[in-house]
Design a protein around this motif. Sequence first.
Motif, PDB file in Angstrom:
ATOM      1  N   VAL A 102      -7.092  13.835  45.226  1.00 10.82           N
ATOM      2  CA  VAL A 102      -8.197  13.395  45.935  1.00 10.82           C
ATOM      3  C   VAL A 102      -7.334  12.322  46.685  1.00 10.82           C
ATOM      4  O   VAL A 102      -7.773  12.260  48.019  1.00 10.82           O
ATOM      5  N   VAL A 103      -6.701  11.563  46.031  1.00  7.10           N
ATOM      6  CA  VAL A 103      -5.914  10.383  46.829  1.00  7.10           C
ATOM      7  C   VAL A 103      -5.101  10.963  47.966  1.00  7.10           C
ATOM      8  O   VAL A 103      -5.031  10.502  49.278  1.00  7.10           O
ATOM      9  N   THR A 105      -5.512  13.738  49.455  1.00  6.05           N
ATOM     10  CA  THR A 105      -6.110  14.414  50.469  1.00  6.05           C
ATOM     11  C   THR A 105      -6.781  13.443  51.343  1.00  6.05           C
ATOM     12  O   THR A 105      -6.714  13.529  52.681  1.00  6.05           O
ATOM     13  N   LEU A 106      -7.133  12.162  50.910  1.00  3.73           N
ATOM     14  CA  LEU A 106      -7.582  11.222  51.700  1.00  3.73           C
ATOM     15  C   LEU A 106      -6.624  10.558  52.646  1.00  3.73           C
ATOM     16  O   LEU A 106      -6.857  10.159  53.782  1.00  3.73           O
ATOM     17  N   ALA A 109      -6.087  13.353  55.522  1.00  8.39           N
ATOM     18  CA  ALA A 109      -7.256  13.423  56.115  1.00  8.39           C
ATOM     19  C   ALA A 109      -7.233  12.246  57.242  1.00  8.39           C
ATOM     20  O   ALA A 109      -7.625  12.499  58.335  1.00  8.39           O
ATOM     21  N   PHE A 110      -6.294  11.242  56.771  1.00  9.08           N
ATOM     22  CA  PHE A 110      -6.569   9.913  57.596  1.00  9.08           C
ATOM     23  C   PHE A 110      -5.409  10.393  58.717  1.00  9.08           C
ATOM     24  O   PHE A 110      -5.545  10.221  60.007  1.00  9.08           O
ATOM     25  N   GLU A 115      -9.453  10.775  60.186  1.00  5.19           N
ATOM     26  CA  GLU A 115     -11.022  10.493  59.355  1.00  5.19           C
ATOM     27  C   GLU A 115     -10.417   9.160  59.183  1.00  5.19           C
ATOM     28  O   GLU A 115      -9.772   8.444  59.059  1.00  5.19           O
ATOM     29  N   PHE A 117     -10.313   5.623  57.305  1.00  4.04           N
ATOM     30  CA  PHE A 117      -9.796   5.090  56.011  1.00  4.04           C
ATOM     31  C   PHE A 117     -10.095   3.764  55.961  1.00  4.04           C
ATOM     32  O   PHE A 117      -9.686   2.820  56.381  1.00  4.04           O
ATOM     33  N   SER A 121     -12.569   3.135  50.820  1.00 11.66           N
ATOM     34  CA  SER A 121     -11.595   4.247  50.579  1.00 11.66           C
ATOM     35  C   SER A 121     -10.130   3.914  49.763  1.00 11.66           C
ATOM     36  O   SER A 121      -9.718   4.412  48.669  1.00 11.66           O
ATOM     37  N   CYS A 125      -9.137   4.745  46.191  1.00 12.52           N
ATOM     38  CA  CYS A 125      -7.739   5.385  45.855  1.00 12.52           C
ATOM     39  C   CYS A 125      -6.900   4.671  44.769  1.00 12.52           C
ATOM     40  O   CYS A 125      -6.236   5.178  43.821  1.00 12.52           O
TER      41      CYS A 125
END
Length: 137
Positions: A102-103, A105-106, A109-110, A115, A117, A121, A125
């Motif tokens: 999850v971390v 991916t964030l 994605a940034f 995307e 952040f 977020s 994280c």
Amino acid sequence: MWLVFALLSAVFAALTSILAKVGIKGVNSNLATAIRTVVVVIMAWGMVFLTHAQDGISGISKKSWIFLILSGLATGASWLCYYHALQTGEASKVVPIDKLSVVITLVLAFVFLHEPFTLKSLIGCILIAAGTLLMVL
């Protein structure tokens, strides 16, 4: 509706870990991954034909094919590593570490998808990483 499917995904992912931990006992982790993959392939293609989505195959762009194939390779690598870790480690420790995705991916994605952040977020994280550390120590 996406929230319902996301929650169902979490429930099925949890079941996957527990069922796999029991099923993998005495089975080579690569073989177990292959068996799981065959079941997933049959299920996925069954849904394609059930929903008549097979007509869309010809409309898939070259770029989409490349990225879907790369995604499949990443999924395969993830599953092979996950099953090996699950076979040799405790599910209660392997699963939280796996969820560090999850971390990651964030952050990805940034960087790659641009995307946002946000502070929210970042705090999330940090909490996920701290929670994972707390669970595995």
